[in-house]
Design a protein around this motif. Sequence first.
Motif, PDB file in Angstrom:
ATOM      1  N   VAL A 210      -0.436   0.244  -3.995  1.00  0.00           N
ATOM      2  CA  VAL A 210      -1.521   1.179  -3.669  1.00  0.00           C
ATOM      3  C   VAL A 210      -1.564   1.424  -2.164  1.00  0.00           C
ATOM      4  O   VAL A 210      -1.648   2.575  -1.700  1.00  0.00           O
ATOM      5  CB  VAL A 210      -2.879   0.642  -4.170  1.00  0.00           C
ATOM      6  CG1 VAL A 210      -4.031   1.471  -3.579  1.00  0.00           C
ATOM      7  CG2 VAL A 210      -2.947   0.672  -5.685  1.00  0.00           C
ATOM      8  N   ASP A 211      -1.467   0.332  -1.368  1.00  0.00           N
ATOM      9  CA  ASP A 211      -1.480   0.470   0.097  1.00  0.00           C
ATOM     10  C   ASP A 211      -0.299   1.303   0.583  1.00  0.00           C
ATOM     11  O   ASP A 211      -0.433   2.143   1.485  1.00  0.00           O
ATOM     12  CB  ASP A 211      -1.451  -0.915   0.760  1.00  0.00           C
ATOM     13  CG  ASP A 211      -2.788  -1.633   0.656  1.00  0.00           C
ATOM     14  OD1 ASP A 211      -3.793  -0.964   0.342  1.00  0.00           O
ATOM     15  OD2 ASP A 211      -2.822  -2.853   0.887  1.00  0.00           O
ATOM     16  N   LEU A 212       0.873   1.073  -0.008  1.00  0.00           N
ATOM     17  CA  LEU A 212       2.058   1.840   0.378  1.00  0.00           C
ATOM     18  C   LEU A 212       1.856   3.320   0.071  1.00  0.00           C
ATOM     19  O   LEU A 212       2.148   4.190   0.913  1.00  0.00           O
ATOM     20  CB  LEU A 212       3.282   1.321  -0.380  1.00  0.00           C
ATOM     21  CG  LEU A 212       4.567   2.147  -0.179  1.00  0.00           C
ATOM     22  CD1 LEU A 212       5.126   1.923   1.213  1.00  0.00           C
ATOM     23  CD2 LEU A 212       5.607   1.799  -1.237  1.00  0.00           C
ATOM     24  N   SER A 213       1.351   3.630  -1.124  1.00  0.00           N
ATOM     25  CA  SER A 213       1.145   5.023  -1.529  1.00  0.00           C
ATOM     26  C   SER A 213       0.134   5.721  -0.627  1.00  0.00           C
ATOM     27  O   SER A 213       0.343   6.871  -0.213  1.00  0.00           O
ATOM     28  CB  SER A 213       0.670   5.076  -2.986  1.00  0.00           C
ATOM     29  OG  SER A 213       1.642   4.521  -3.851  1.00  0.00           O
ATOM     30  N   VAL A 214      -0.952   5.030  -0.320  1.00  0.00           N
ATOM     31  CA  VAL A 214      -1.973   5.603   0.564  1.00  0.00           C
ATOM     32  C   VAL A 214      -1.381   5.859   1.951  1.00  0.00           C
ATOM     33  O   VAL A 214      -1.643   6.899   2.571  1.00  0.00           O
ATOM     34  CB  VAL A 214      -3.203   4.670   0.648  1.00  0.00           C
ATOM     35  CG1 VAL A 214      -4.155   5.123   1.755  1.00  0.00           C
ATOM     36  CG2 VAL A 214      -3.924   4.629  -0.699  1.00  0.00           C
ATOM     37  N   SER A 215      -0.556   4.922   2.430  1.00  0.00           N
ATOM     38  CA  SER A 215       0.077   5.083   3.749  1.00  0.00           C
ATOM     39  C   SER A 215       1.002   6.301   3.763  1.00  0.00           C
ATOM     40  O   SER A 215       1.021   7.065   4.739  1.00  0.00           O
ATOM     41  CB  SER A 215       0.874   3.822   4.103  1.00  0.00           C
ATOM     42  OG  SER A 215       0.029   2.712   4.195  1.00  0.00           O
ATOM     43  N   LEU A 216       1.780   6.485   2.675  1.00  0.00           N
ATOM     44  CA  LEU A 216       2.654   7.659   2.589  1.00  0.00           C
ATOM     45  C   LEU A 216       1.849   8.951   2.589  1.00  0.00           C
ATOM     46  O   LEU A 216       2.220   9.934   3.249  1.00  0.00           O
ATOM     47  CB  LEU A 216       3.501   7.580   1.320  1.00  0.00           C
ATOM     48  CG  LEU A 216       4.785   6.752   1.392  1.00  0.00           C
ATOM     49  CD1 LEU A 216       5.381   6.574   0.003  1.00  0.00           C
ATOM     50  CD2 LEU A 216       5.797   7.385   2.331  1.00  0.00           C
TER      51      LEU A 216
END
Length: 687
Positions: free
Chosen positions: A292-298
């Motif tokens: 989730v954190d990775l997706s939000v960062s992208l």
Amino acid sequence: LAELVQGLNSTDPDVKEKATAEAEKRLHDQENSKEEESKTVMDRTVINTQASDVANAEAVNADGFLAILEKDAKERAKRRKRNEHLANALKEKGNDAFRKGDYVTAIQRYTEGLEKLKDKKELYTNRAQAYLKMQEYEKAISDCEWALKCNEKCIKAYFLMGKAHLALTHFSKSRQCYEKILEINPQKESLFKDCMNEVNLEEKRMKDEERAMKEVESGKLAALSIKELLQKLDRPDQNILYYTGGIRILTGAIKDCTEQTLFRTNNGFSILKDNEVVRGGFCAERKNAAEVDLSVSLLFLWQAVCTGNEENQRLLLTYPDVNAQLPKLLSSGVPEIQKQTLALISVYSENENGRRLLVRHQDLTKWLQILMMLVNSTDARASSAMNILSNLTEEERFKTQCRVMLSTSVLPSFTQLLTSAKLVNQAALARCIGIMGNLCADVVIRMQMAECKECWQACLKLVDECFDVSTPKYQDCLFAVLGLMMNLLLESNGIIQHFAVDLSGRCMSLLREKDGRIVTRAIGVLSRILPASLSAVEEAVKGGVVKKMIKFLKAGGQITSNYGIKTLSICTRSNRQAQEDLVKSDKKFSVLLKLLESENEMIVGNAAFCLGQCLAVPGAATSLLNSNVVMILLKHAGGDATRTSVQENAAIALGKLCVAEPRHIVQLRKLNGLAILNSSMKFVHST
């Protein structure tokens, strides 16, 4: 002589030149022969005793020459027809190869077709299109020029030439080609705008990249940091937290157009395609906290690189994973992912080019339903979703895509929202209803909605609940649903007839509302639902609709007056009680006379119609004896209103007035209006 004619028409330059020389020689010899024949010797006259024979021979030769020319013309026409047939066949073979992506074969077939028929512009433009695919831009331009020699107004030639010049970065020449298209056909304005926009974007992209390269070459720290950060993110098989942190640092480094351009030119978008860890985390169906954190960062990163940068917006949507994941992220149920996905889509939806990119690259058939369901959110997601929907409805292609799943998916979700109006985000719901109302401008969508029984039931339920809930936000929902019903009532079907009495009854109840907006729209719905049912008219008349309309007409603005007088005209057309109620409520027809002075033709036409209907009531015409009604009606009957119904209704009312009360004829005579009266009587008899 026949051989000479064929030689002159030959396509071979050498043969043609030889035939021309032979013809000139024969003409020269003929001139010399004539001079010899006309010479005279001193003291001696030479008499040509065979003159008549020569004249006859010349006449025979002339007839023979014309016959040969005619025969030659027929043969050439026959040969052209045969060549045209062969050229068309070769063109179709070329088109088939082009569709299969075999551009080399397509070019060969078009070339063979041109050998058969050199002035067929379609073969030039088709071959130019194939050359464009092969990136042979100069050849494409040459073919377009040949096509324009065949037809100087060939729009396709200018279009393809503009594309070729654009590929060669000849921006000025490309624009000139597109300007020619608009000059030839002004109706191609939409195509012209799209083409010019493409040129402008490409020119801007090149300038941005040139500027970015200069900053890199000059050693600017910010420019170098983008490249270094992307190189670090390019390291394979790192922990997911490593990539998440690196993406966040990279996002913070992107400040302006230069950094956005460097991100693009250093293959920043390929991070999703080339990095298995990043790709796996972003595309995971059920994401853990780290994913989730990775997706939000992208999503944050893409917002940073795409805001105000249309080339980056275009490039991002060319990645299949992004296209596939956007609708999934919207419906993921993870608030932060939904929030940042909405923010990214907003970057596109807020400008025309971005919306077109979305429509072109995304399958938006499900988006209406997905975004609509975010009305259930109590935070900013609901507002963002409605902003996006509102922007997308400006695109005709979005409306077309909405038709696909409207009945099966969208309308069930929409009716669910309407029936849950008390529980959802009412501010967003009001906007959602308004958006659905705007979509009704599309005839297909409107017909589907108007035929949905559950949709009408949900609308009625929302109206019923307004009497229990009187908050401003709920009033906005009520106002929006009345507008939606007005749009749906542009249709006519059995479902509408079924609900006519219920709908008119709810609107009659809403006439007691203090909110003037609600009252105006309730009258508007009445004006459109009453024509669908005589029973609805009877119930409305029993409920005192005439007296209420007169009250609103006395104080209402133009919109209210328009709806109100139309409602009265519908009621008085078929209901005697309504006619009598109007005579009682409008003493001496003061309200109708005032409306007859309106500048709005629709109001005037309906007012004249109402007056004409009510003159059948005993004493009605007599009550108008001391008024200027004759002059008003005469003015409209003989006027030049755009709507012919204004003249007709005024003429009919004038005729009925004089029949019901002959004393009005005196004033009519004074105004020299008997001719108009005679015309009006024709209308009376015809009605």
